[in-house]
Design an enzyme around this catalytic site. Structure first.
Site, short mmCIF file in Angstrom:
data_model
loop_
_atom_site.label_atom_id
_atom_site.label_comp_id
_atom_site.label_asym_id
_atom_site.label_seq_id
_atom_site.Cartn_x
_atom_site.Cartn_y
_atom_site.Cartn_z
N GLU A 1 0.88 -1.16 0.00
CA GLU A 1 0.00 0.00 0.00
C GLU A 1 0.93 1.22 0.00
O GLU A 1 1.80 1.31 0.87
CB GLU A 1 -0.84 -0.05 1.27
CG GLU A 1 -2.06 0.80 1.20
CD GLU A 1 -2.82 0.81 2.52
OE1 GLU A 1 -2.79 -0.21 3.25
OE2 GLU A 1 -3.43 1.85 2.80
N LYS B 1 4.20 0.62 9.79
CA LYS B 1 4.30 1.87 9.03
C LYS B 1 3.74 3.04 9.81
O LYS B 1 4.23 4.16 9.71
CB LYS B 1 3.58 1.73 7.69
CG LYS B 1 4.44 1.05 6.65
CD LYS B 1 3.84 1.19 5.27
CE LYS B 1 2.83 0.11 5.03
NZ LYS B 1 2.33 0.07 3.64
N ARG C 1 4.52 -12.89 9.80
CA ARG C 1 5.25 -11.67 9.49
C ARG C 1 6.56 -11.63 10.27
O ARG C 1 6.73 -12.35 11.24
CB ARG C 1 4.40 -10.45 9.78
CG ARG C 1 4.06 -10.27 11.24
CD ARG C 1 2.97 -9.21 11.46
NE ARG C 1 3.40 -7.89 11.06
CZ ARG C 1 2.82 -7.17 10.08
NH1 ARG C 1 1.80 -7.66 9.42
NH2 ARG C 1 3.25 -5.97 9.79
#
Ligand code: ATP
Ligand code: MG
Length: 563
Positions: free
Chosen positions: A40, A276, A266
């Site tokens: 993204e 982020k 992850r």
């Protein structure tokens, strides 16, 4: 087909994802895998993304398939062109190539809008006039079912009309949403009539003002996979309970292809954060110099810190892929990086905290060129001449007037070796009024040129040095972990309370051998005995700035040896 970058060739460890792909290929369910890396564009990529990039591009390359770079650009309020550009640059720098397969979810907005209409016509989606709060309140809990919206059974024609008017810009943000009509009592909250479209009056970096309704992640992602022919849609574990929705949408839409979602754990890393949102906060609050600050776990930060792409890829291969979450010790990343730098970084002389040495028996202003090995690990790197003369800089910490028992470096009356040059003995210590040592007066032994004595005597210490007449002054930035705690914020304290206040130390007036003034920005070197350093973009023509990438000491190797 993507070519595997160096470091990924050869027999790859078979993790569970590669087992799945191998089985699908063997059974003829797919010819060759098609994967995608779907960032993204709302921030810079970090080392966690690097794990996903290495996995997606790695699997595609190993099985003769291809990997797409697809921007998941469905949230115009948080997305910027700067992020799109940085992401492309970072993936390329890591050594991966998507060829012509660069895509954007926004390329599919028209198709996705059409498919939403298809669901409405089939009675599988409806426009809901409830507010975001009402929708949240009626969603139910993990143990109790949700409640149907009063608009759930509105006629398809009415929903279609309202959806078209949403698109036409008739309603403000939040006035209405489009929801899938699945099951408000489903034990999986993601199936309780999830939102497919929102009204967002915001300019999009690529589509501008063409749209004011935007698909949610859940509606855009699987359908984009289907359009691109993605066979294995590899994502992180938090999407595991989205998979039933992913499959429901694919099943109820006339998509050209059926992709499969596969989840993996992850990456989490000690002494840093891989979110982020938090990284953005660090930048916005000025806690770091920017997204590419050498302390940031971003790809651009690691690059500026001097971490080579190969070291990052090796790290990804070393940690592998699993299905349970864990936290990796940051020392493992440093271990992989040191292994590459030890092989590749040329050795240079640099003195961080200079102390002057005057060789009193040196013949006048004579300058000799010493032959110095560029990299003992790489004979092909050859040798270079380094100027040696009467006055030299040595490291201040390499001298002690009153040495304790285990200090073998320079002291009054003691002989040491100057690397690749001569043996010197300290005869006299010169101090200023405050008592600070400002100069050492030494004598050299002309018979020890190159660093060996014909009589076989061996000083216990070898020091690095730089000729004062040739040295180039430099700024050196020393880096340490961004967070002092291995698990930042774990004590229930504010995350930023755990920031390491000594994560950056700036040293002015370091003295480097002259070749380093001309090194290009990004050049990595080992300053002998001090660590690995990289030339920073802040360098001026005659004012080099070097960042310390890592010290030479390998704490991870010690941890492994003792554990
Ligand atoms: P957010 O969605 O909160 O903005 P994100 O880290 O999920 O953050 P994306 O841009 O959606 O960011 O991530 C792109 C891809 O990278 C996704 O497939 C995601 O699963 C993967 N990814 C993100 N963080 C990690 C991580 N720490 N380890 C491995 N893969 C990750
Ligand atoms: Mg995400």
């Amino acid at each position: 087909m993507t070519t595997p970058p160096a470091g990924l060739e050869g027999p790859e460890r078979r993790d569970f994802i590669r087992e799945i792909v191998a089985a699908d290929v063997a059974a003829g369910r797919v010819d060759a895998p098609v994967t995608r890396f779907p960032p993204e564009p709302n921030g810079y990529l970090h080392i966690g993304h690097a794990k996903s990039i290495c996995l997606n591009f790695g699997v595609a390359a190993e099985f003769g398939g291809r990997c797409h770079l697809r921007f998941d650009d469905t949230n115009p309020e948080k997305e910027e062109q700067e992020f799109l550009d940085a992401i492309e640059a970072d993936v390329r720098w890591l050594g991966f190539d998507w060829g012509e397969h660069l895509y954007h979810a926004s390329d599919y907005f028209e198709q996705l809008y059409g498919w939403a209409g298809h669901l409405i016509e089939a009675g599988l989606a409806y426009v809901d006039d409830q507010s975001a709060d009402q929708i949240r309140e009626t969603r139910g809990t993990l143990t109790g079912p949700g409640r149907d919206s009063p608009w759930r059974d509105r006629p398809a024609a009415e929903s279609l009309d309202l959806f078209a008017r949403m698109r036409a810009g008739e309603f403000p943000n939040g006035a209405r949403v489009l929801r899938a009509r699945i099951d408000m009592a489903s034990p999986n909250l993601n199936l309780r009539d999830p939102i497919l479209y929102r009204i967002v009056h915001a300019s999009h970096p690529r589509t501008g003002d063409a749209w004011c309704v935007y698909p949610t992640y859940d509606f855009a992602h699987g359908q984009s996979d289907a359009i691109e022919g993605v066979t294995h849609s590899i994502c992180t574990l938090e999407f595991e309970n989205h998979r039933p929705l992913y499959d429901w949408l694919i099943e109820h839409l006339p998509v050209p292809h059926v992709p499969r979602q596969v989840e993996f754990a992850r990456l989490n890393l000690t002494h840093t954060v891989l979110s982020k949102r938090v990284l953005l906060r660090l930048v916005q609050e000025g806690r770091v110099r920017g997204w590419d600050d050498p302390r940031m776990p971003t790809i651009s930060g690691l690059r500026r810190r001097g971490f080579p792409a190969e070291g990052i890829r090796d790290f990804a291969a070393m940690i592998g892929v699993a299905k349970t979450d864990s936290v990796i010790e940051v020392g493992q990343l440093e271990f992989a990086v040191r292994a590459v730098l030890n092989r590749t970084a040329p050795r240079r002389f640099g003195v961080l905290d200079p102390l002057k040495v005057v060789i009193t028996n040196w013949p006048g202003d004579r300058i000799e060129a010493m032959e110095v090995v560029n990299n003992p690990e790489d004979p092909a790197a050859g040798e270079r001449p380094v100027a040696f003369g009467r006055e030299l800089w040595i490291e201040r910490e390499d001298f002690l007037e009153e040495p304790p028992p285990k200090f073998f470096r320079l002291a009054p009356g003691r002989e040491v070796r100057l690397r690749n040059a001569y043996f010197i003995t300290c005869d006299e210590v010169v101090k200023d009024e405050s008592g600070t040592v400002v100069e050492l007066r030494c004598t050299y032994d002309p018979a020890t040129r190159g660093g060996d004595a014909p009589d076989g005597r061996r000083p216990k210490a070898t020091l690095h040095w730089v000729s004062t007449a040739h040295a180039v002054p430099a700024e050196i930035r020393l880096y340490d972990h961004l967070f002092a705690q291995p698990f930042p914020g774990a004590g229930g304290t504010d995350l930023f309370g755990d920031l390491n206040h000594a994560s950056e130390t700036i040293v002015h007036g370091a003295m480097l051998e002259p070749a380093l003034a001309d090194a290009p920005v990004g050049a990595t070197v080992q300053f002998e005995r001090l660590g690995y350093f990289v030339k920073d973009p802040d360098s001026g023509p005659d004012a080099p700035v070097f960042n310390r990438t890592l010290t030479l000491r390998d704490t991870w190797a010690r941890v492994r040896a003792s554990g």
